[in-house]
Design an enzyme around this catalytic site. Structure first.
Site, PDB file in Angstrom:
ATOM      1  N   SER A   1      -5.919  -8.815  -8.264  1.00 29.33           N
ATOM      2  CA  SER A   1      -6.591  -8.132  -7.160  1.00 29.33           C
ATOM      3  C   SER A   1      -6.827  -9.056  -5.970  1.00 29.33           C
ATOM      4  O   SER A   1      -6.998  -8.589  -4.842  1.00 29.33           O
ATOM      5  CB  SER A   1      -7.935  -7.563  -7.648  1.00 29.33           C
TER       6      SER A   1
ATOM      7  N   GLU B   1      -3.173   5.127  -2.279  1.00 31.09           N
ATOM      8  CA  GLU B   1      -2.860   4.723  -3.649  1.00 31.09           C
ATOM      9  C   GLU B   1      -4.038   5.033  -4.571  1.00 31.09           C
ATOM     10  O   GLU B   1      -3.863   5.573  -5.673  1.00 31.09           O
ATOM     11  CB  GLU B   1      -2.539   3.232  -3.704  1.00 31.09           C
TER      12      GLU B   1
END
Length: 380
Positions: free
Chosen positions: A133, A243
């Site tokens: 991330s 997304e």
């Protein structure tokens, strides 16, 4: 509660998707899971049916609509069918926007027609062995060599990694650290030095090929830079809301479908001489899950509507993503428990949903990252 966000055109599209799934996907998905990959013919079939490139302009062979509700219908139906292998959501809703919004006219002519027919399968390569991330940890580099870029590095956990013909690669283009020195490059199948690793063995989504990618002195043409040089961070941030919405839509659709399956099961399954549904504890479990799904559905439908109108912000997309996927995980666990021993058998849909859905709280930004985004917005 009756949903009010879809028109007759959306529902007609839903019927088309269901017909496609019943004919082209569901009879074969079990074999695809054993093989660990979907055949390319399935992608071509999706292209023929008009399921690829919904938001791509018609001049390139796409659907020509930016109405996210069509994408939501597609995601809901693929989720209900348990068809995680054919990753059209990734192709359409995650990678598609990079090509439609960032590609030059020349790049669009090269790539978008095949994107819509299924001849060019796509992937996006961000995650690395040491960087998930946190984009600032990316170590893959692209060095300017005058008439080309020289790409070196590796990526992991890349969905569509084996099948992909076009891979959008995030690479560092400045020696300084931080997120601002990143750019996007399109690596194409067959480029010397671009190699695939193994098809990774996951606990779920067995039919969806997930791979390691390796780049050793790959010569990337100058014409394959996507978007602005050093502008990848901004490009990535601009597309993350969609997304995350796609993942959230799948999350609530999965939870609702599991609830339907389990409600039928407890009505039919008997214990101690009577149906499970006659036991107060079972009724309370069903009541709690039904209420949680109904409340989540109301919020998600509002987010879908807002996103279709171009009004959804990153904070509410993050709320939708973490809440819907955590609900999916919780409902899958409780529904499996209510199935008893049968829930642990892979032939039962609830078992497959339990393992297939576990990734939902991880990819697209973990639950913890979503909470951090929300918290920062409120406490800045």
């Amino acid at each position: 509660m009756k949903r009010q966000i879809f028109t007759a055109d959306h529902e007609a599209f839903r019927k088309t998707v269901r017909t496609f799934l019943a004919k082209e996907v569901e009879p074969h998905h079990g074999q695809w899971e054993k093989a660990g990959i979907v055949p390319r013919e399935a992608w071509l079939a999706a292209g023929r049916q008009g399921l690829l490139g919904l938001a791509v302009p018609e001049e390139y062979g796409g659907g020509g609509t930016t109405d996210f509700r069509y994408s939501a219908v597609l995601t809901e139906e693929f989720t209900r069918a348990g068809a995680a292998g054919l990753a059209v959501g990734l192709h359409n809703d995650v990678i598609g926007p990079y090509l439609t919004s960032l590609a030059t006219d020349e790049q669009k002519r090269r790539w978008l027609p095949g994107f819509c027919t299924g001849e060019l399968i796509t992937a996006v390569a961000m995650t690395e062995p040491g960087a998930g991330s946190d984009l600032q940890g990316i170590r893959t580099t692209a060095e300017d060599r005058g008439d080309h870029w020289l790409l070196n590095g590796s990526k992991t956990f890349i969905s569509n990694g084996i099948l992909a013909d076009l891979v959008i690669v995030v690479a560092r283009t400045t020696p300084e650290g931080g997120a601002k020195g990143l750019s996007l490059f399109v690596a194409e199948r067959g480029m010397p030095g671009f190699e695939r690793g193994r098809n990774l063995d996951k606990i779920g989504q067995k039919a969806q090929d997930t791979a390691e990618l390796f780049f050793q002195d790959v010569r990337i043409p100058k014409g394959n830079l996507l978007g602005e040089l050093h502008g990848a961070f901004g490009h990535l941030m601009a597309n993350l809301a969609q997304e995350r919405m796609t993942i959230a839509v799948a999350g609530i659709a999965a939870a609702e479908h599991l609830l339907e399956i389990t409600t039928r099961y407890v009505k039919e399954r008997e214990a101690f001489g009577r149906p499970l549904a006659k036991l107060q504890h079972i009724r309370f479990e069903i009541a709690e899950m039904a209420t949680e799904c109904a409340v989540t559905r109301a919020f998600l439908d509002r987010c879908i509507t807002d996103h279709a109108a171009g009004e959804l912000d990153a904070v509410h997309a993050s709320m939708a993503k973490w809440w819907a996927t955590e609900l999916q995980k919780r409902v899958a666990d409780r529904c499996l428990q209510l199935h008893g021993g049968y829930g642990y058998m892979t032939e039962y849909r609830v078992a497959k949903a339990f393992t297939d859905g576990r990734i939902q709280t991880i990819y697209g930004g973990t639950t913890e990252i979503m909470k951090e985004i929300i918290g920062r917005s409120l406490l800045a």
